[in-house]
Design a protein around this motif. Sequence first.
Motif, PDB file in Angstrom:
ATOM      1  N   TYR A 346      61.699  60.946  33.865  1.00 50.39           N
ATOM      2  CA  TYR A 346      61.770  60.247  32.587  1.00 50.39           C
ATOM      3  C   TYR A 346      61.914  61.207  31.412  1.00 50.39           C
ATOM      4  N   GLY A 347      61.440  62.438  31.557  1.00 51.50           N
ATOM      5  CA  GLY A 347      61.649  63.430  30.510  1.00 51.50           C
ATOM      6  C   GLY A 347      60.889  63.157  29.221  1.00 51.50           C
ATOM      7  N   HIS A 348      59.859  62.333  29.272  1.00 53.81           N
ATOM      8  CA  HIS A 348      59.043  61.995  28.120  1.00 53.81           C
ATOM      9  C   HIS A 348      57.570  62.056  28.512  1.00 53.81           C
ATOM     10  N   GLU A 349      56.697  62.085  27.500  1.00 56.94           N
ATOM     11  CA  GLU A 349      55.280  61.931  27.793  1.00 56.94           C
ATOM     12  C   GLU A 349      55.079  60.627  28.548  1.00 56.94           C
ATOM     13  N   LEU A 350      54.341  60.700  29.654  1.00 57.38           N
ATOM     14  CA  LEU A 350      54.078  59.500  30.431  1.00 57.38           C
ATOM     15  C   LEU A 350      52.708  58.934  30.085  1.00 57.38           C
ATOM     16  N   TRP A 351      52.665  57.613  29.992  1.00 54.57           N
ATOM     17  CA  TRP A 351      51.415  56.889  29.800  1.00 54.57           C
ATOM     18  C   TRP A 351      51.196  56.030  31.035  1.00 54.57           C
ATOM     19  N   LEU A 352      50.096  56.253  31.723  1.00 51.81           N
ATOM     20  CA  LEU A 352      49.802  55.483  32.928  1.00 51.81           C
ATOM     21  C   LEU A 352      49.265  54.108  32.546  1.00 51.81           C
ATOM     22  N   TRP A 353      50.023  53.084  32.876  1.00 48.48           N
ATOM     23  CA  TRP A 353      49.576  51.682  32.779  1.00 48.48           C
ATOM     24  C   TRP A 353      48.978  51.379  34.142  1.00 48.48           C
ATOM     25  N   ASP A 354      47.676  51.463  34.257  1.00 48.06           N
ATOM     26  CA  ASP A 354      47.031  51.351  35.564  1.00 48.06           C
ATOM     27  C   ASP A 354      46.621  49.900  35.802  1.00 48.06           C
ATOM     28  N   ASN A 355      47.210  49.272  36.800  1.00 52.50           N
ATOM     29  CA  ASN A 355      46.925  47.871  37.092  1.00 52.50           C
ATOM     30  C   ASN A 355      45.615  47.741  37.866  1.00 52.50           C
ATOM     31  N   ILE A 356      44.556  48.119  37.191  1.00 49.57           N
ATOM     32  CA  ILE A 356      43.190  48.056  37.700  1.00 49.57           C
ATOM     33  C   ILE A 356      42.313  47.532  36.570  1.00 49.57           C
ATOM     34  N   PRO A 357      41.496  46.524  36.783  1.00 48.46           N
ATOM     35  CA  PRO A 357      41.295  45.747  38.020  1.00 48.46           C
ATOM     36  C   PRO A 357      42.034  44.413  38.006  1.00 48.46           C
ATOM     37  N   PRO A 370      35.201  50.570  41.961  1.00 51.68           N
ATOM     38  CA  PRO A 370      35.619  51.591  40.984  1.00 51.68           C
ATOM     39  C   PRO A 370      37.086  51.945  41.143  1.00 51.68           C
ATOM     40  N   VAL A 371      37.636  52.596  40.138  1.00 49.78           N
ATOM     41  CA  VAL A 371      38.970  53.164  40.274  1.00 49.78           C
ATOM     42  C   VAL A 371      38.895  54.338  41.238  1.00 49.78           C
ATOM     43  N   ARG A 372      39.857  54.405  42.127  1.00 53.32           N
ATOM     44  CA  ARG A 372      39.937  55.489  43.109  1.00 53.32           C
ATOM     45  C   ARG A 372      41.373  56.005  43.175  1.00 53.32           C
ATOM     46  N   GLY A 373      41.548  57.174  43.748  1.00 54.21           N
ATOM     47  CA  GLY A 373      42.869  57.637  44.121  1.00 54.21           C
ATOM     48  C   GLY A 373      43.765  58.099  42.995  1.00 54.21           C
ATOM     49  N   ARG A 374      43.195  58.534  41.876  1.00 49.94           N
ATOM     50  CA  ARG A 374      44.003  59.071  40.778  1.00 49.94           C
ATOM     51  C   ARG A 374      43.804  60.583  40.700  1.00 49.94           C
ATOM     52  N   SER A 375      44.877  61.314  40.537  1.00 44.07           N
ATOM     53  CA  SER A 375      44.808  62.772  40.505  1.00 44.07           C
ATOM     54  C   SER A 375      43.837  63.248  39.434  1.00 44.07           C
ATOM     55  N   SER A 376      43.017  64.200  39.810  1.00 45.45           N
ATOM     56  CA  SER A 376      42.090  64.786  38.837  1.00 45.45           C
ATOM     57  C   SER A 376      42.823  65.586  37.777  1.00 45.45           C
ATOM     58  N   ARG A 377      44.086  65.938  38.041  1.00 47.71           N
ATOM     59  CA  ARG A 377      44.852  66.787  37.126  1.00 47.71           C
ATOM     60  C   ARG A 377      45.974  66.018  36.430  1.00 47.71           C
ATOM     61  N   LEU A 378      45.873  64.722  36.375  1.00 46.82           N
ATOM     62  CA  LEU A 378      46.947  63.914  35.799  1.00 46.82           C
ATOM     63  C   LEU A 378      47.250  64.327  34.359  1.00 46.82           C
ATOM     64  N   GLY A 379      46.213  64.691  33.603  1.00 45.74           N
ATOM     65  CA  GLY A 379      46.404  65.103  32.228  1.00 45.74           C
ATOM     66  C   GLY A 379      47.155  66.409  32.074  1.00 45.74           C
ATOM     67  N   ARG A 446      44.148  45.460  47.338  1.00 41.37           N
ATOM     68  CA  ARG A 446      45.468  46.025  47.051  1.00 41.37           C
ATOM     69  C   ARG A 446      45.410  47.546  46.892  1.00 41.37           C
ATOM     70  N   LEU A 447      44.224  48.059  46.575  1.00 41.00           N
ATOM     71  CA  LEU A 447      44.101  49.481  46.280  1.00 41.00           C
ATOM     72  C   LEU A 447      43.201  50.231  47.248  1.00 41.00           C
ATOM     73  N   TYR A 448      42.386  49.503  47.991  1.00 47.26           N
ATOM     74  CA  TYR A 448      41.407  50.178  48.840  1.00 47.26           C
ATOM     75  C   TYR A 448      41.243  49.387  50.130  1.00 47.26           C
ATOM     76  N   SER A 449      41.507  50.045  51.251  1.00 49.81           N
ATOM     77  CA  SER A 449      41.438  49.372  52.549  1.00 49.81           C
ATOM     78  C   SER A 449      40.189  49.776  53.322  1.00 49.81           C
ATOM     79  N   GLY A 450      39.180  50.297  52.604  1.00 51.44           N
ATOM     80  CA  GLY A 450      37.939  50.682  53.273  1.00 51.44           C
ATOM     81  C   GLY A 450      37.241  49.502  53.929  1.00 51.44           C
ATOM     82  N   GLY A 451      37.497  48.296  53.377  1.00 44.61           N
ATOM     83  CA  GLY A 451      37.049  47.085  54.036  1.00 44.61           C
ATOM     84  C   GLY A 451      35.548  46.909  54.084  1.00 44.61           C
ATOM     85  N   TYR A 452      35.101  46.236  55.113  1.00 48.11           N
ATOM     86  CA  TYR A 452      33.706  45.815  55.256  1.00 48.11           C
ATOM     87  C   TYR A 452      33.218  46.232  56.641  1.00 48.11           C
TER      88      TYR A 452
END
Length: 567
Positions: A346-357, A370-379, A446-452
């Motif tokens: 995209y060549g532009h600053e990206l803004w994450l629109w996170d579809n959670i929850p 909780p939110v899971r699975g996002r890079s610790s270094r996204l910034g 949709r985001l976590y299959s850890g289940g029960y």
Amino acid sequence: MGISLRDCQYLFRDYYTQGKELVIDGSQLRCELASRYSMNQDVAGLLTEGGDIVILKPAGPGVATADKGNAELMLEYDGTLAADGYRLTIGEDAKLVLAAPNRRGLKYGLDALKRLLTVEEDCCRLPVVTVEDEPSFAVRGIIEGFYGVPWSFADRMDAVRYMGGHRMNAFMYAPKDDPYHRELWREPYPDDIFAGIHELKQECDKHLVDFYYCISPGNDLEFRSQGDFAKLEEKLGAMIAVGVRHFALLMDDIDYVLQGDNKQFLERSGTAHAYVTNRVYDYLAGCLPHFTLAMCPSEYWSYWDTEYKRDIREQLHPAVKVFWTGYFVFAPEIGRKHAEDNHGYYGHELWLWDNIPVNDCDKDRLFLDPVRGRSSRLGQLGHTAVVANPMNQWECSKITLTTMSHYMWNSERYMAELSWELSVREFAGELAEDMMFFCLQNLNSRLYSGGYPELDDALARRDLAWLDGYFNRLEQTAVRLGGLENAKFIEEAGPWLRRAIADAVLWRAVRRQLTDPLNPQAQAEVLQRLETCRSYGVRLGSDPAVHAAEALGIELPEEIKEETGND
């Protein structure tokens, strides 16, 4: 009880202490104020009026203040800190120094002071500490961007107050089913709705939250029509007139294949979307000395390059920010490679629109994990913003959003399970254990299959005694949570609490049929209890009673198997 050392070390980026404590006589921390933050002392609205902390403002130049208080508070400007960051030093001599680069930083520093203060037995206790705290993302917030019934203005006002207390700084108004946002984008807002938006903007100002007005004209905009652009500018101009300076143009969820005159004029959708966004940018630049413009492209998810992305990369004004949702609309993970690659595409600053929850695709479900699975270094990978898209149920969304606020502020240290624990404790207080058990029945499949796994393992073992205890606990939990002093939660979660009780009752009917499998009355009772469960129109993610019945060999009607099931 004050905040624990563990929680301090997690919630504040850098927390320096040698374990010493400052103890001050009195039931309030009364701080004599001095300031080197700005010559005009622009700190109005940030200073505490009453409560555990009282700021004693100077009487005026050369005028002594009679009440010197029991501590000193010095405000300082420090432009080397990241925007919204702060440094708070609490000394053994009862001298407090708060440095920040902006008003939000001062607010967050004062909020930190409140969290660190414990008042008990007519004395104030503070750790002797230096806190250095800065955010991972410059823009952190909520986008009301879901389908279905939009929030009420009361919900939005509460959301703004919530964000102010959780170090979020952006509220984005983009309800998909507000007709004046999308379907009737050319039409001005009716007076009552516009008045509500204006009041919401004022509430944002009060809590130092930036209000973003978002508009979605892409379904039927004629790109060559001067009349359409005049209507668009009129809509934006009305917002500018009430002080809005932050905007977003949303081209998501439209048929973006150009047709007719649009195709003859601009040929490709990427070119068209860059064109309209640039025209909006130029209009805003002619009206405002400072503003923000973001756009959501039609290809807001994916992880590969395309002609559309190339057109945005090459033709969109470089100051415009670009949303994406990750490699999928509901992305289970957003890792380094996809984030880095898409920033380049995209060549532009990206803004994450996170579809959670958000649950607009699963309206019979609550998502409470909780939110899971996002890079610790996204910034560090071209992303300067993270905004969360909540559920239609605002109050219930807070459990996930508090964990998201931790990630937004300090993604490098984020730990999902710890944030979840802190969020549930904040939300439910003494009933935190019950709330966590209820949350564990409502995971975001949709985001976590850890289940029960505990339920699945017990069913595999046919451990009926364990299952009895599980369903008893489910029922008792729902009853106790129904007694929370949070009327909004009871209103929103009520159908799921009642469904949990119905599942427990269904389980007991299943147990009776297992004991006497040929008894027609027992079989009929199971069917009756199944219909009761269905009548609520919602289900727990674990779908425990139906899942148990199937796993233990109870024959269910085909429509039950189709409509329900284990996630």
